[in-house]
Design a protein around this motif. Structure first.
Motif, short mmCIF file in Angstrom:
data_model
loop_
_atom_site.label_atom_id
_atom_site.label_comp_id
_atom_site.label_asym_id
_atom_site.label_seq_id
_atom_site.Cartn_x
_atom_site.Cartn_y
_atom_site.Cartn_z
N ALA A 381 0.81 -1.22 0.00
CA ALA A 381 0.00 0.00 0.00
C ALA A 381 0.84 1.27 0.00
CB ALA A 381 -0.92 0.00 1.21
N CYS A 382 2.06 1.20 0.50
CA CYS A 382 2.84 2.43 0.69
C CYS A 382 3.14 3.12 -0.64
CB CYS A 382 4.15 2.14 1.41
SG CYS A 382 5.13 3.65 1.63
N PRO A 383 2.64 4.35 -0.80
CA PRO A 383 2.87 5.05 -2.07
C PRO A 383 4.31 5.49 -2.25
CG PRO A 383 1.79 6.49 -0.52
CD PRO A 383 1.86 5.14 0.14
N ASP A 410 11.39 9.62 4.45
CA ASP A 410 10.65 9.79 3.20
C ASP A 410 9.15 9.55 3.40
OD1 ASP A 410 13.07 10.22 2.07
OD2 ASP A 410 13.01 8.56 0.64
N CYS A 411 8.79 9.07 4.57
CA CYS A 411 7.37 8.76 4.84
C CYS A 411 6.56 10.04 4.81
CB CYS A 411 7.25 8.08 6.20
SG CYS A 411 5.58 7.99 6.84
N ILE A 412 5.45 10.04 4.06
CA ILE A 412 4.61 11.23 3.96
C ILE A 412 3.44 11.17 4.93
CG2 ILE A 412 5.26 11.78 1.57
CD1 ILE A 412 2.65 10.42 0.68
N ALA A 413 3.45 10.20 5.82
CA ALA A 413 2.41 10.06 6.85
C ALA A 413 1.01 9.96 6.27
CB ALA A 413 2.49 11.23 7.84
N CYS A 414 0.90 9.33 5.09
CA CYS A 414 -0.40 9.26 4.43
C CYS A 414 -1.35 8.31 5.13
CB CYS A 414 -0.23 8.85 2.98
SG CYS A 414 0.40 7.16 2.82
N GLY A 415 -0.81 7.36 5.87
CA GLY A 415 -1.67 6.46 6.63
C GLY A 415 -2.14 5.22 5.87
N CYS A 416 -1.70 5.03 4.63
CA CYS A 416 -2.13 3.85 3.87
C CYS A 416 -1.78 2.56 4.60
CB CYS A 416 -1.46 3.81 2.51
SG CYS A 416 -2.08 5.04 1.39
N CYS A 417 -0.55 2.52 5.14
CA CYS A 417 -0.07 1.29 5.78
C CYS A 417 -0.94 0.93 6.97
CB CYS A 417 1.39 1.45 6.19
SG CYS A 417 1.73 2.94 7.13
N ALA A 418 -1.18 1.91 7.82
CA ALA A 418 -1.99 1.64 9.01
C ALA A 418 -3.42 1.30 8.60
CB ALA A 418 -1.98 2.84 9.94
N TYR A 430 3.73 5.15 15.27
CA TYR A 430 5.13 4.78 15.45
C TYR A 430 6.03 5.73 14.67
CZ TYR A 430 4.24 0.09 17.42
OH TYR A 430 3.88 -0.95 18.21
N PHE A 431 5.64 5.97 13.41
CA PHE A 431 6.51 6.76 12.55
C PHE A 431 6.58 8.21 13.00
CE2 PHE A 431 5.09 3.60 9.09
CZ PHE A 431 5.89 2.63 9.67
N SER A 432 5.45 8.78 13.42
CA SER A 432 5.53 10.19 13.83
C SER A 432 6.36 10.29 15.10
CB SER A 432 4.17 10.85 14.03
OG SER A 432 3.13 9.99 13.79
S1 SF4 Z 1 2.38 6.54 6.24
FE1 SF4 Z 1 2.84 4.41 5.75
S2 SF4 Z 1 2.09 4.17 3.67
FE2 SF4 Z 1 2.25 6.37 4.01
S3 SF4 Z 1 4.30 6.92 3.30
FE3 SF4 Z 1 4.48 6.50 5.49
S4 SF4 Z 1 5.06 4.35 5.55
FE4 SF4 Z 1 4.27 4.69 3.51
#
Ligand code: SF4
Ligand code: SF4
Lengths: 501, 357
Positions: A381-383, A410-418, A430-432
């Motif tokens: 899913a990760c764009p 590089d993560c744009i925090a789009c949320g697709c993964c979650a 986790y990422f933020s």
């Molecule tokens: S939030 Fe998840 S899907 Fe979106 S860019 Fe970051 S790692 Fe990839």
């Protein structure tokens, strides 16, 4: 062929959440009557906070300048209603954990009297610099949520000789339809604004990307753009996060924005459709940004829809206007994929707010997280092509550098993964957290570097001073010695002459 | 868990309705037709063996969870122990005695999975760990295949007889007993000096629809493949591992068969025999123990297939899927660390792209 495609042609990225748009998108735009009180935060854009130029008790007209920009990147704030300045300064939040904010509070006189504004009949005869000035003076910022001052971006685009303006009508977040509505109702303004932006930055074409789940908007925009071949309406597949700059640029032009680079470096500049409409209003009518369309949606809302409302209106008033079926279980500013949760409704509508969502209990349900089953759904899913499961596994064990090695930044925090994770792991959280921690470390490192440099400089200085002191002392001593010697010599020389002195 | 507004949660505020339990349930649904067909072919002993294997797998899981002080019930409901037991059961000789299933089931979840830390932590496929342990410990029982004796046919054991077979072993007199699987047959004949051209004339013919002896998963190759196709359509698995694994078996088999048909079985026989189909669609595709990226999956699948063929052809065992999968499982972390997707705006090495105007 269908079967074959289903198995072998998987989309390269993104997710397809249930869009929940129609309940709000199909309702005609409603107008909010001026509220009794509005709160205009001084900081509702990227960059420096604005500095108040009015005094408490002063009468102001709608559109009058309240606060001027400070610094190179900043934006002014204008009065969203006519009335009186009630207060300037901190507005306290009615919630123990909520933070207050600096704002100018206005009491409305309910007359909605505008300031006199200078209209421009032909913006294309103006110098591009003049358009930049008008846009900056009107306080136009990116209305898609980025809130970067639009005029600053114009200057950048001009300097890097950008060829294509990308007009973002993706609006891929579920529930939101404010961009959809502005394209349906004010397509002419959007197209005109886009052409004015093109003129400002010297672009030769405008590519308008609209997700194909908005056929009415596409139709309206096609009609509005028909006389202008340089404005191209380009439907794009509805797939979240199509409205993310990088993904839209790639879909429309095939170009990728290099890591750590700006879009302008590959010859494109992205502006949202609502921003273009705001540029139209600012340049043609001379009217600053004091109102916007906001989507009010969610299961707890009785009559969801899009509201044209003055900025500074409290969220609770917007919700009351649309009616609530039940006490919202969660309030969100923005969309469900990337929006910010709100602690309470006593927050004013700001420039970057495209939607307010009030979720009912069912929508707000958060399933309990389980262990990762390594299904790889997040990776597909990760764009951005990242490996969310690997980064999360490292962050969990505190190995932030390990996570950074997977290009966490590089993560744009789009949320697709979650969103797709069947184990419901709060990956974005986790990422933020890790990104915050890493940048704090970075800052700390810079600080300690600076401290070290200062300390070293101090040692050098002290050493130098000590040396200088020693030299001075040595010189003095030498001088004294020399003087003494000279005196002795003089005395000795004088001796034979006897007591003549 | 319902969050009140006092405890804000971070974005995203919406999530898939999918869950780990649902993923497992879908895989089991895809496996069900082949299993039911196997029940019909091999009768009550197969049903009992399945029940015993699955129960002991879940028992082993529950026991470990208790030991580590975790709540057993919610974890059992994620279905992963059930699926592990199930996969093991369909790879066993259907008339194997009960303790094969019991030992295997326990071994799979306790030593194959929970000692690593439970779901998602194990390096090796638990069902295949158990199968190999059984094969090494009880080679006789693990290679005693029976010819299909469909349920309700005259010779098939009834409810009680079936139970007796599972509990005390098959009594002499059932025609079905002691048949060899095709791969085993070919191997023994070869070792007796008979080449395949002679021996295969009397061999059981492999089929898509189950007329030759084997495990339940082997005999119902067609239904296994159909279940796999269904999983691909539901996007539970992607095509990469099954495709690469089957190609990894078929390509060398076809080449060497063309060179020397007397010594090498043809590709079709390889694909339809043993655990090839079950392995390609249900075993090698296990999320936890296979790579996560499409290219990594191609490498992994091809490795599984190639090793399967090599073991079948040259090693001492007639069947090689379990060994092949375990070997490739051990390479998964390495594949995952070398084969990563290209990141947007970077090249494959992770270096930022040059801007192109
Ligand atoms: S939030 Fe998840 S899907 Fe979106 S860019 Fe970051 S790692 Fe990839
Ligand atoms: S989607 Fe969730 S369960 Fe699947 S691999 Fe990613 S983190 Fe693990």
């Amino acid at each position: 062929m269908g079967l074959f495609e289903r198995i072998f042609k998987e989309p390269r990225w993104g997710v397809h959440p249930d869009d929940h748009k129609r309940p709000a998108a199909d309702v005609p735009l409603r107008l909010l009557p001026p509220p009794a009180r509005v709160y205009m935060p001084l900081h509702q854009h990227v960059g420096g906070a604005a500095r108040p130029v009015v005094l408490a008790g002063q009468k102001v007209l709608k559109g009058q300048l309240l606060a001027e920009p400070q610094g190179n990147i900043s934006a002014p704030i204008h009065a969203p209603v006519s009335g009186t300045v009630a207060a300037i300064g901190e507005v306290t939040a009615p919630h123990p954990s909520g933070l207050g904010f600096a704002a100018i509070t206005l009491d409305s006189d309910f007359e909605d009297r505008w300031i006199d504004t200078a209209r421009v009949a032909d913006p294309f005869s103006l110098d591009p610099a003049e358009i930049v000035r008008l846009t900056a003076a009107a306080g136009v910022v990116g209305l898609g949520g980025a809130t970067f001052p639009a005029a600053v971006k114009f200057v950048l685009g001009k300097r890097l000789a950008v060829k294509s303006l990308i007009v973002n009508g993706g609006e891929c977040e579920p529930y939101l339809s404010s961009d959809d509505r502005i394209m349906r109702d004010h397509a002419g303004q959007v197209v005109d604004g886009a052409r004015i932006v093109m003129h400002a930055i010297g672009a030769i074409e405008a590519l308008v990307g609209i997700e194909d789940n908005k056929p009415e908007a596409i139709a309206a925009m096609r009609i509005a753009a028909a006389p202008f071949p340089e404005v191209k309406i380009m439907p794009v597949p509805a797939r979240y996060p199509m409205g993310s700059d990088k993904q839209l640029i790639q879909t429309l032009t095939g170009k990728e924005v290099p890591a750590d680079a700006r879009a302008a470096e590959v010859g494109v500049l992205v502006h949202n459709v609502s921003t273009c409409a705001a540029v139209h209003t600012a340049v043609r009518l001379g009217r600053p940004l004091v109102e916007r369309i906001v989507t009010i949606n969610g299961g707890a809302v009785a009559k969801p829809g899009n509201i044209f409302a003055p900025l500074g209106t409290l969220v609770e008033e917007l919700l009351a206007f649309c009616g609530l079926k039940e006490t919202p279980s969660r309030l969100i500013l923005g969309g469900p994929m990337m929006g910010t949760p709100l602690l309470h409704g006593r927050i004013p509508l700001v420039k970057g707010a495209s939607g307010i969502l009030a979720f009912d209990a069912g929508e707000a349900l958060v399933p309990a997280a389980g262990p990762c089953i390594r299904c790889g759904g997040c990776t597909r899913a990760c764009p951005m092509g990242l490996l969310p499961l690997e980064m999360a596994a490292r962050i969990r064990t505190g190995d932030l550098d390990g996570a950074a090695g997977f290009h966490l930044t590089d993560c744009i925090a789009c949320g697709c993964c979650a969103y797709v994770c069947p184990a419901h792991i709060p990956l974005v959280q986790y990422f933020s957290h890790a990104k915050g921690e890493l940048s704090a470390r970075q800052r700390a490192r810079l600080r300690s570097d600076a401290a070290k440099r200062l300390a070293e400089a101090r040692i050098v200085r002290l050493e130098r001073e000590a040396k200088e002191k020693a030299e001075v002392a040595a010189r003095r001593k030498a001088e004294r010695k020399a003087a003494k010697a000279a005196a002795a010599a003089a005395a000795a020389a004088a001796q034979p002459e006897g007591e003549t002195v | 868990m319902n969050h009140s507004m006092d405890t804000p949660v971070a974005a995203p505020h919406t999530t898939t309705t999918n869950s780990a339990g649902r993923v497992m349930a879908s895989v089991m649904a895809a496996l069900a037709p082949a299993t039911l067909f196997g029940f019909w072919l091999y009768g009550w002993p197969a049903v009992y063996l399945w029940l015993i294997t699955v129960s002991f797998a879940m028992l082993g899981e529950a026991f470990c969870l208790r030991l580590t002080g975790r709540q057993a019930i919610p974890v059992l409901f994620d279905g992963s122990a059930l699926l592990t037991g199930w996969l093991l059961a369909v790879s066993l000789p259907p008339w194997a005695p009960w303790w094969i299933g019991a030992f295997g089931g326990l071994f799979a979840t306790v030593l194959g999975k929970q000692v690593f830390g439970g779901l998602g932590q194990n390096l090796f496929n638990p069902a295949m760990v158990a199968r190999v342990a059984l094969l090494i410990s009880f080679p006789l029982q693990m290679t005693a295949w029976v010819a299909p004796l469909p349920l309700f046919s005259a010779a098939a054991p009834g409810l009680i007889d079936g139970l007796r077979i599972t509990l005390t072993g098959a009594p002499p007199g059932f025609d079905a007993v002691a048949s060899a699987s095709l791969l085993g047959f070919a191997k023994t004949e070869m070792s007796r000096g008979l080449d395949l051209l002679q021996s295969l004339a009397q061999a059981p013919v492999p089929g898509w629809y189950g007329s030759h002896p084997g495990s339940m998963g082997e005999t119902a190759a067609l239904l296994i493949a159909a279940g796999g196709a269904a999983m691909m359509m539901l996007r539970l698995i992607s095509w990469h591992i099954p495709f690469a694994m089957l190609a990894g078996i078929a390509v060398p088999a076809a080449i060497l068969h063309a060179v020397d048909p007397a010594r090498y079985l043809d590709a079709g026989t390889h694909l339809l025999s043993g655990g090839a189909m079950l392995g390609a669609f249900f075993i090698a595709t296990d999320y936890v123990t296979s790579p996560n990226t499409p290219r990594g999956q191609l490498i992994f699948g091809a490795g599984c297939g190639l090793l399967t063929w090599v073991i079948r052809t040259w090693a001492g065992y007639p069947e090689g899927v379990a060994f092949a999968v375990l070997l490739m499982n051990s390479l998964t972390p390495i594949i995952d660390s070398y084969v990563k997707p290209r990141i947007y705006g970077r090249d494959r090495k992770g270096v930022a792209l040059e801007p192109v105007k």
